[in-house]
Design a protein around this motif. Structure first.
Motif, short mmCIF file in Angstrom:
data_model
loop_
_atom_site.label_atom_id
_atom_site.label_comp_id
_atom_site.label_asym_id
_atom_site.label_seq_id
_atom_site.Cartn_x
_atom_site.Cartn_y
_atom_site.Cartn_z
N GLU A 42 2.20 -2.23 1.59
CA GLU A 42 2.18 -3.57 1.00
C GLU A 42 3.56 -4.03 0.53
O GLU A 42 3.94 -5.18 0.71
CB GLU A 42 1.20 -3.58 -0.17
N PHE A 43 4.35 -3.12 -0.06
CA PHE A 43 5.65 -3.52 -0.59
C PHE A 43 6.64 -3.92 0.52
O PHE A 43 7.65 -4.56 0.25
CB PHE A 43 6.26 -2.42 -1.46
N MET A 44 6.33 -3.56 1.78
CA MET A 44 7.22 -3.90 2.88
C MET A 44 6.79 -5.17 3.62
O MET A 44 7.48 -5.63 4.51
CB MET A 44 7.29 -2.75 3.88
#
Length: 94
Positions: free
Chosen positions: A91-93
């Motif tokens: 998700e953070f990417m």
């Protein structure tokens, strides 16, 4: 990639050892940038040799992943569940 020596000449290849804060040692192949670690220089270098061999296409092909995992004592169903939980880009990417 070439690197400079103490006398200013250049050399190709080689290995550098990095002493990590946890006491382990990382061996890094200067030419490829590949690295592996261990508790000693010898262990790190042995691990790096394995990685370089695999990079060069050495090793055996795994035809039956489930049988291979079971041979290692790993439950293939747990691996499949973990992959489902972590498929795609983190998700953070995104």
């Amino acid at each position: 990639m070439d690197s400079a020596t103490k006398d200013g000449s250049e050399k190709s290849g080689g290995v550098e050892f990095i002493h990590e804060s946890d006491g382990s040692i990382t061996a890094r192949d200067i030419e490829t940038g590949l690295a592996r670690g261990g508790d000693t220089r010898a262990e790190a270098l042995s691990q790096l040799a394995d990685v370089l061999a695999l990079e060069n296409g050495e090793g055996e092909r795994i035809d039956d992943e489930e049988a291979f995992l079971e041979e290692l004592g790993i439950d293939p169903d747990e691996v499949a569940a973990a992959r489902e939980d972590h498929d795609g880009i983190p998700e953070f990417m995104q």
